[in-house]
Enzyme design. Structure first.
Site, short mmCIF file in Angstrom:
data_model
loop_
_atom_site.label_atom_id
_atom_site.label_comp_id
_atom_site.label_asym_id
_atom_site.label_seq_id
_atom_site.Cartn_x
_atom_site.Cartn_y
_atom_site.Cartn_z
N SER A 525 0.70 -1.17 -0.15
CA SER A 525 0.05 0.16 -0.07
C SER A 525 0.90 1.19 -0.02
O SER A 525 1.77 1.36 -1.03
CB SER A 525 -1.06 -0.16 1.14
OG SER A 525 -1.79 1.08 1.20
N HIS A 566 -4.16 -0.46 -4.50
CA HIS A 566 -5.51 -0.76 -4.31
C HIS A 566 -6.27 -0.30 -5.57
O HIS A 566 -7.17 0.43 -5.70
CB HIS A 566 -6.09 0.10 -3.14
CG HIS A 566 -5.54 -0.14 -1.92
ND1 HIS A 566 -5.73 -1.06 -1.13
CD2 HIS A 566 -4.72 0.59 -1.34
CE1 HIS A 566 -5.11 -1.15 0.24
NE2 HIS A 566 -4.25 0.09 0.04
N GLU A 593 -4.93 -5.07 -5.47
CA GLU A 593 -4.66 -5.58 -4.05
C GLU A 593 -4.27 -6.94 -3.94
O GLU A 593 -4.57 -7.93 -4.79
CB GLU A 593 -5.78 -5.50 -3.13
CG GLU A 593 -6.44 -4.20 -2.77
CD GLU A 593 -7.83 -4.12 -2.12
OE1 GLU A 593 -8.18 -4.96 -1.93
OE2 GLU A 593 -7.97 -2.93 -1.62
#
Length: 649
Positions: A525, A566, A593
């Site tokens: 992330s 994401h 993801e």
């Protein structure tokens, strides 16, 4: 009621670039006699002087032979031009009126300047008058407040220089409450009687043994140490060469505000605002309840007043003050209309009760209201960017990793095959793993999941690096570990927190060293986005915007690339397209993801359950076709050639 609050960002100074040594705080001091902007080639060019200053990147500058609006410079204001180009604060001390204008010494500083004094020095009839300009500098990066003095001694009579030196020494003896840095053109050789005056008063020559006539002096009692000395080879811009001294403060650190903010609230009321107006009064009382309050009207603000206000704000109290006080505390110059109210708390500035606008250095207007604040640190970082080389560079750097391995994960669960690749690159059971979880706002509770994973694989040396400030990440024990680490893992959260902690630190260089030794750097992330040269979604106030002024530079392990995460799950296709449309030289990489891009050399292999999406604006986008390439797990992409090299079977 609050119709038009205006907040004027004048870029008086930018983020300090003082280095953070492991055992001290750095300060770059430059002394330069600029010869009223005239070079040895006879050309009058103050912009050339400005370029020298920006290239040397000092924190504090002592200038001599500065002209303001004199006939010989065609009535221009050289100090105003230097301050405008650099974005630094400026102070001037007039030695004498000259040719319809002013001539003397100046100080430029990235930090706020207060308590300005100009002291005339002894001289003889027929000689050019000289002066000493004194200013108090109030850093916000852990350095204590200190005084800086810019002076220019007589060039022709040693007896007069001795009197001038004695006057300065006596003056600064009376100002022993703060550290002092004395710099300038002394027109005196190191062993002269003039310099013996300073030596006898326990001043240390920080330019020795290369001193000629331009000096930077500190007092023996002040715990400065010289880290580096640089004397420019530029013999054209002026008849003096710039002298830059990199000092390290070895004394006690001052409390440092959290990335430019303070826990208390600083409120600035427009002159036409009535605090007793019912609705505004209710909001103010709610904000200021149970806190101490000081009222400070516009005008001269003393160092003591500044420190009292700073202490109160750091303790969580509130101050109702002036825009001048706000400028000194934040480094940003605000202008509030008569009917405006401005509230600054932490990193945020916002209007209260109504709204208004903020005008930035690029003349854009941004609505400023209770529900749309601005981030002060981002604005100051944007000011610094205006004085640096254009970013991102065009053409972009080649996106390859000559040594070591990068593992970039798009968030959510990290698949087992991705973890296998990470630990294999780190050395399996012989790995030495560092975990950096600071993109999350809260300290790790219990054992970090990556530490549990490493222990389960037989890794014995696992260190969680929780430093959140440059001083903490540069702690000796942290640097010692980074210098032997074989693997680093960046956690998820907000990527700007990595930048606030690691930018311009020794630790940042040590992290690059992990790759140079053949190790691995991974992250998920935010920990993936930070690895690119361009940092996507860096806005401290939210992650919706993919580009954020002031927070665009990542840690740069993967040059020439912007990484978003994401990706499919949050439908970020249009966002990344807008980024590469703005910066077509960059390669855009969007990672789904539970999916990873594993980079060695110039090739990235895709692992996990989803896909990685590559945006290359060097190639025309086909009409009606996709504007990117998608590679699923098992495939590979050549980042240098910007081409798919293997599709999954």
């Amino acid at each position: 009621m609050l119709r038009n609050l205006r907040f004027l960002f004048l870029l008086l100074f930018g983020f300090p670039v003082a280095g953070h040594a492991a055992d001290g705080l750095g300060l770059r001091v430059l002394t330069y006699n600029i010869h009223h902007g005239e070079g040895t080639d006879g050309r009058l060019d103050i912009q050339r002087v400005a370029r020298v200053l920006l290239d040397l990147a000092p924190d504090v500058v002592a200038l001599q032979e500065v002209d303001r609006k004199t006939a010989r410079i065609d009535g221009e204001d050289h100090l105003e031009q230097l301050a405008s180009v650099t974005g630094w604060q400026a102070a001037f001390g007039e030695a004498m009126p000259f040719q319809g204008g002013h001539y003397g010494n100046a100080i430029l500083s990235r930090f706020p300047l207060t308590e300005l004094e100009t002291h005339a020095l002894p001289f003889r009839q027929g000689q050019e008058p000289r002066c000493a300009l004194v200013a108090t500098v109030t850093p916000d990066n852990g350095l204590p407040p200190f005084r800086v003095v810019s002076t220019h001694l007589s060039h022709d009579v040693e007896e007069v220089r001795i009197e001038q030196a004695s006057e300065i020494a006596a003056l600064l003896e009376r100002k022993a409450d703060l550290p002092v840095i004395l710099a300038g053109d002394f027109n005196a050789r190191p062993r002269s009687a003039t310099m013996q005056v300073f030596q006898s008063n326990r001043w240390v020559d920080q330019v020795a043994p290369k001193s000629v006539i331009d000096y930077v002096l500190t007092r023996e009692a002040d715990p400065w140490e010289r880290r580096e000395l640089f004397i420019s080879e530029d013999r054209v811009t002026s008849d003096h060469r710039p002298v830059l001294v990199d000092l390290v403060w070895k004394g006690k650190r001052q409390p440092r505000m959290n990335a430019g903010g303070f826990p208390g609230a600083l409120v600035v009321l427009g002159d036409g605002i009535d605090p007793d107006e019912p609705e505004l009064g209710r909001q103010l009382r709610e904000l200021l309840k149970d806190t101490g309050v000081r009222r400070r009207f516009p005008g001269e603000i003393t160092l003591a007043e500044l420190e009292r206000s700073r202490t109160l704000l750091e303790q969580g109290g509130s101050v109702v003050g002036s825009t001048g006080l706000l400028r000194l505390l934040t480094g940003v110059d605000f202008s509030v209309n008569d009917d405006g109210v401005l509230v600054v708390q932490g990193r945020r500035a916002r209007g209260m009760g109504g709204g208004g606008s903020v005008t930035g250095g690029d003349s854009r207007e941004i609505v400023l209201s209770a529900d749309k604040p601005v981030d002060l640190t981002a604005l100051r970082r944007a000011a610094v960017e205006g004085n640096r080389d254009p970013f991102p560079s065009d053409p972009a750097a080649t996106p390859e990793v000559p040594k070591g391995t990068l593992v970039l994960v798009g968030g959510a669960r990290v698949p087992k095959d991705v973890l296998d690749s990470f630990f294999a690159a780190a050395g399996e059971t012989d790995a030495r793993i560092g975990i950096i979880p600071i993109s999350s706002p809260h300290p790790v509770k219990g054992t970090h999941w990556m530490e549990r994973e490493a222990r389960s694989r037989g890794v014995e040396e696992v260190v969680v690096l929780e430093g959140r400030t440059p001083g903490e990440v540069d702690a000796p024990e942290s640097l010692a570990f980074l210098q032997r680490a074989t693997g680093i893992w960046f956690g998820g959260g907000r990527q700007w927190r990595f930048v606030d902690a690691y930018e311009n630190t020794e630790a940042a260089g040590a992290l690059h060293g992990v790759l140079q030794r053949g190790g691995v750097i991974g992250g998920t992330s935010a920990g993936a986005s930070i690895q690119g040269e361009y940092m996507a979604r860096g806005n401290p106030l939210g992650s919706k915007e993919i580009m954020a002024d002031g927070y665009e530079r990542g840690l740069g392990y993967l040059p020439g690339v912007a990484v978003d995460q994401h990706f499919t799950e949050r439908n970020r296709f249009a966002d990344l397209a807008s980024l590469v449309d703005t910066y077509p030289q960059l390669l855009g990489v969007g990672i789904d993801e539970s999916t990873a891009l594993i980079v060695r050399g110039g090739v990235g292999k895709v692992a996990g359950k989803g896909g990685v999406h590559f945006y290359d604006r060097r190639q025309p986008v086909p009409e009606g076709g996709p504007d990117h390439e998608t590679v699923s797990a098992g495939g590979a992409y050549d980042l240098v050639k910007r081409a798919v090299v293997r599709r999954p079977e």
